[in-house]
Scaffold this motif. Structure first.
Motif, PDB file in Angstrom:
ATOM      1  N   MET A 272     -17.294  56.386  20.421  1.00  0.00           N
ATOM      2  CA  MET A 272     -16.171  55.695  19.805  1.00  0.00           C
ATOM      3  C   MET A 272     -16.465  55.310  18.353  1.00  0.00           C
ATOM      4  N   THR A 273     -17.721  54.963  18.062  1.00  0.00           N
ATOM      5  CA  THR A 273     -18.086  54.681  16.669  1.00  0.00           C
ATOM      6  C   THR A 273     -17.937  55.928  15.820  1.00  0.00           C
TER       7      THR A 273
ATOM      8  N   SER B 203      -5.278  48.238  15.866  1.00  0.00           N
ATOM      9  CA  SER B 203      -5.276  48.910  17.171  1.00  0.00           C
ATOM     10  C   SER B 203      -6.490  48.520  17.999  1.00  0.00           C
ATOM     11  N   GLY B 204      -7.657  48.421  17.358  1.00  0.00           N
ATOM     12  CA  GLY B 204      -8.868  48.079  18.095  1.00  0.00           C
ATOM     13  C   GLY B 204      -8.855  46.655  18.626  1.00  0.00           C
ATOM     14  N   VAL B 205      -8.489  45.700  17.783  1.00  0.00           N
ATOM     15  CA  VAL B 205      -8.448  44.305  18.227  1.00  0.00           C
ATOM     16  C   VAL B 205      -7.352  44.115  19.270  1.00  0.00           C
ATOM     17  N   GLY B 206      -6.252  44.831  19.112  1.00  0.00           N
ATOM     18  CA  GLY B 206      -5.219  44.796  20.139  1.00  0.00           C
ATOM     19  C   GLY B 206      -5.748  45.277  21.482  1.00  0.00           C
TER      20      GLY B 206
ATOM     21  N   ILE C  57      -8.877  45.082  22.425  1.00  0.00           N
ATOM     22  CA  ILE C  57      -9.794  44.043  22.897  1.00  0.00           C
ATOM     23  C   ILE C  57      -9.019  42.941  23.620  1.00  0.00           C
ATOM     24  N   VAL C  58      -7.907  42.504  23.027  1.00  0.00           N
ATOM     25  CA  VAL C  58      -7.079  41.462  23.653  1.00  0.00           C
ATOM     26  C   VAL C  58      -6.612  41.919  25.036  1.00  0.00           C
ATOM     27  N   LEU C  59      -6.075  43.132  25.107  1.00  0.00           N
ATOM     28  CA  LEU C  59      -5.568  43.655  26.380  1.00  0.00           C
ATOM     29  C   LEU C  59      -6.688  43.744  27.411  1.00  0.00           C
ATOM     30  N   SER C  60      -7.848  44.241  27.006  1.00  0.00           N
ATOM     31  CA  SER C  60      -8.950  44.417  27.955  1.00  0.00           C
ATOM     32  C   SER C  60      -9.442  43.082  28.503  1.00  0.00           C
ATOM     33  N   LEU C  61      -9.520  42.063  27.660  1.00  0.00           N
ATOM     34  CA  LEU C  61      -9.994  40.760  28.118  1.00  0.00           C
ATOM     35  C   LEU C  61      -9.013  40.119  29.101  1.00  0.00           C
ATOM     36  N   PHE C  62      -7.715  40.260  28.854  1.00  0.00           N
ATOM     37  CA  PHE C  62      -6.741  39.712  29.798  1.00  0.00           C
ATOM     38  C   PHE C  62      -6.715  40.514  31.103  1.00  0.00           C
ATOM     39  N   LEU C  63      -6.987  41.821  31.025  1.00  0.00           N
ATOM     40  CA  LEU C  63      -7.100  42.619  32.242  1.00  0.00           C
ATOM     41  C   LEU C  63      -8.301  42.188  33.078  1.00  0.00           C
ATOM     42  N   LEU C  64      -9.429  41.898  32.406  1.00  0.00           N
ATOM     43  CA  LEU C  64     -10.614  41.413  33.120  1.00  0.00           C
ATOM     44  C   LEU C  64     -10.346  40.044  33.752  1.00  0.00           C
ATOM     45  N   THR C  65      -9.607  39.219  33.032  1.00  0.00           N
ATOM     46  CA  THR C  65      -9.216  37.918  33.599  1.00  0.00           C
ATOM     47  C   THR C  65      -8.399  38.120  34.868  1.00  0.00           C
TER      48      THR C  65
ATOM     49  N   SER D  81     -12.560  49.878  22.054  1.00  0.00           N
ATOM     50  CA  SER D  81     -11.774  49.176  21.034  1.00  0.00           C
ATOM     51  C   SER D  81     -12.672  48.436  20.050  1.00  0.00           C
ATOM     52  N   TYR D  82     -13.732  47.833  20.564  1.00  0.00           N
ATOM     53  CA  TYR D  82     -14.668  47.117  19.694  1.00  0.00           C
ATOM     54  C   TYR D  82     -15.328  48.078  18.709  1.00  0.00           C
ATOM     55  N   GLN D  83     -15.692  49.254  19.189  1.00  0.00           N
ATOM     56  CA  GLN D  83     -16.439  50.189  18.343  1.00  0.00           C
ATOM     57  C   GLN D  83     -15.576  50.900  17.311  1.00  0.00           C
ATOM     58  N   VAL D  84     -14.262  50.843  17.437  1.00  0.00           N
ATOM     59  CA  VAL D  84     -13.421  51.408  16.377  1.00  0.00           C
ATOM     60  C   VAL D  84     -12.868  50.317  15.472  1.00  0.00           C
ATOM     61  N   SER D  85     -13.178  49.065  15.750  1.00  0.00           N
ATOM     62  CA  SER D  85     -12.620  47.976  14.949  1.00  0.00           C
ATOM     63  C   SER D  85     -13.712  47.043  14.431  1.00  0.00           C
ATOM     64  N   PHE D  86     -13.994  45.984  15.173  1.00  0.00           N
ATOM     65  CA  PHE D  86     -14.947  44.992  14.695  1.00  0.00           C
ATOM     66  C   PHE D  86     -16.336  45.583  14.433  1.00  0.00           C
TER      67      PHE D  86
END
Length: 554
Positions: free
Chosen positions: A407-408, A426-429, A431-439, A462-467
């Motif tokens: 992904m990097t 797109s990447g941070v978006g 990340i948000v979706l993945s964290l709420f899915l894990l929740t 998502s992390y590796q293409v953004s933050f």
């Protein structure tokens, strides 16, 4: 750089294809953050040099001026030729100024990967090869986190010394610290020596993570600056994988932890020798001259020689003189009404403060949006989905590491085409979706383990293409040259400080909140980070460092 209506950076960034139809004309007008770039397809050319045909350059200039309501007058043949040639550079000369600083990132990543295996080897009665293998939790914490404390110290050291040392010498010092720290750690006779070695190595990390993006940003052609700085993040991931690989090979050897740490020494030596052979940053040389640290003409001559070497040009090439003059003009304007050295706290004022909010905010959110928690639960998530390899933590780390690498690589390929903002949004978006899915998985979707696996992979990708890569890219680009050294050192300090905070807070938070609530907490933080990116992060694709300072920070 020059502030004429058609900047040389705009001409350099133009694709060789014909201009788009008038229906796409708005894409050439000044956008929200002043981006006026056309997709750069010149990298597809088989030639080793970038150059643009004058017809495409003239057409883009005409469209751009018409979009802004300005009159169009053709450039003279000489003007157009100069702008076209200004985009040239030799790939063979671009690679070394990227490669050797990037080894500093690889050694940072290697420490992360090697420590995961070394901490196991070191505590084994049969395999440690020591009489002091029985480590307390505090002692093990000092070994594992020793490099982090050193990195914090290195960041603090960089703040007052960065402009004095210069980018090249700072990286030479970092390589020397890597070398000494690796050797002391590998040959440590006792626990105290081991911790000292880890701290020295970490100090090298702090200096390298400050100097590497700075040197690469100041020496790279603007057309590929984003790609090269993002590629440094790829080297960090490669380092992590190399550390895992060496660890898996040496995990069963007596004293294997010594080899795991010691392998860093020859890499550090290569980095030191490579940096010694490279030219200093031309922008730093001009900065010292404008600051009155010597004869301006002498520094200007050194800068011309350095840029000639970095671009692989002949000594008679006039394009080098032109670029140096433009940078020098920008520097003189920046220092016209200011003290040469500037205030120690200048980074918290005006344009520098805006840059610090952008860069510091990105590296802060990079650390506090849950990466340690997601990776901590990776093994249990994969086990719940029935993956046999998940029983082996090392295998899980390697699998996740290869996915991070993939992904990097995608981000590296696209950062100078798509730009920084699209990848971040797109990447941070994601990340948000993945964290709420894990929740949701831990709260009420426990019978659907594939949801957790998908969320895990979505988060990592998502992390590796953004933050991951874009945060450091933006940090290296946005600071004004007056405060670039001190500003980046503060951003590095923010990054490692937040890293330390998350490291210490994760265990008690895990016990207090449980996985479902800790993912919810990080999801809310990630949502705030998405708002930060949407409303505060500019687009810097294709702009020179001087243009970023002139168009975005002011």
């Amino acid at each position: 750089m020059a502030t004429m209506s058609v900047s040389s950076a705009t001409v350099r960034a133009t694709a060789a294809s014909a201009p788009p139809p008038l229906s796409r004309l708005p894409s050439y007008s000044l956008g929200h953050f002043g981006t006026i770039k056309e997709k750069n397809d010149t990298r597809l050319h088989s030639s080793r040099r970038f150059f643009l045909p004058s017809v495409a350059s003239l057409n883009l200039r005409k469209l751009r001026l018409q979009a802004q309501g300005a009159d169009y007058s053709p450039l003279s043949p000489s003007e157009d030729a100069d702008d076209v040639e200004d985009g040239e550079f030799s790939w063979s000369s671009v690679v070394p100024p990227f490669l050797f600083p990037a080894l500093g990132g690889l050694l940072f990543g290697y420490d992360i990967g090697a420590t995961s295996g070394a901490s196991i080897s070191l505590q084994s009665a049969e395999l440690s090869g020591t009489t002091w293998f029985s480590l307390s939790a505090v002692q093990l914490g000092l070994v594992v986190s020793g490099s982090l404390y050193g990195a914090l110290a290195g960041s603090l050291i960089a703040y007052p010394t960065a402009d004095f040392l210069g980018r090249r010498r700072e990286l030479i010092v970092a390589a020397a610290l890597y070398l000494v720290g690796g050797l002391i750690t590998g040959f440590a006779p006792d626990l105290v020596a081991l911790i000292i070695g880890r701290f020295i190595y970490g100090t090298g990390i702090g200096l390298a993570m400050h100097g590497a993006p700075l040197y690469i940003a100041e020496t790279s052609p603007s057309q590929i600056r984003g790609t090269l700085i993002s590629l440094k993040e790829l080297f960090i991931v490669l380092g992590i994988l190399l550390g895992y690989l060496v660890g898996s090979i040496q995990i069963s050897a007596v004293g294997g932890w010594r080899y795991m740490y010691g392998v860093s020494a020859p890499i550090a030596l290569v980095m030191a020798l490579g940096m010694w052979a490279l030219a200093p940053s031309p922008r730093w040389l001009l900065l010292r001259g404008v600051q009155g640290q010597g004869s301006l003409e002498d520094y200007k001559e050194k800068a011309i020689n350095a840029l000639t070497k970095l671009r692989g040009r002949s000594v008679t090439d006039k394009k080098t003189d032109k670029e140096i003059e433009e940078t020098l003009t920008s520097l003189k304007a920046a220092y016209a009404k200011e003290e040469p050295e500037g205030s120690f706290l200048e980074v918290f004022q005006g344009a520098s403060l805006k840059a610090f909010i952008i860069g510091g905010g990105l590296v802060l959110f990079q650390q506090i949006t849950g990466q340690p928690s997601v990776l901590y639960y990776a093994t249990s998530i994969l086990q719940s989905a029935g993956f046999a390899a998940a029983s082996d933590a090392a295998r899980v780390s390697v699998v996740v590491g290869f996915f991070k690498l993939l992904m990097t690589g995608l981000a590296v390929l696209k950062v100078d085409d798509l730009g920084r903002r699209p990848l971040l949004i797109s990447g941070v978006g994601g990340i948000v979706l993945s964290l709420f899915l894990l929740t949701a998985y831990y709260k009420f979707l426990g019978s659907f383990p594939l949801v957790a696996v998908g969320a895990l992979l979505l988060y990592v990708g998502s992390y590796q293409v953004s933050f991951g890569p874009i945060s450091w890219l933006m940090v290296s680009e946005v600071f004004p040259i007056r405060t670039r050294g001190r500003g980046i050192s503060l951003a590095v300090l923010t990054n490692f400080g937040a890293n330390a905070l998350v490291t210490f807070a994760f265990s008690p938070l895990k016990e207090l909140l449980g996985p479902e609530n800790i993912f919810l907490l990080f999801g809310v933080i990630a949502l705030l980070s998405l708002a930060f990116v949407l409303f505060y992060i500019p687009e810097t694709k294709g702009l020179s460092l001087e243009e970023i300072e002139a168009k975005i920070l002011k």
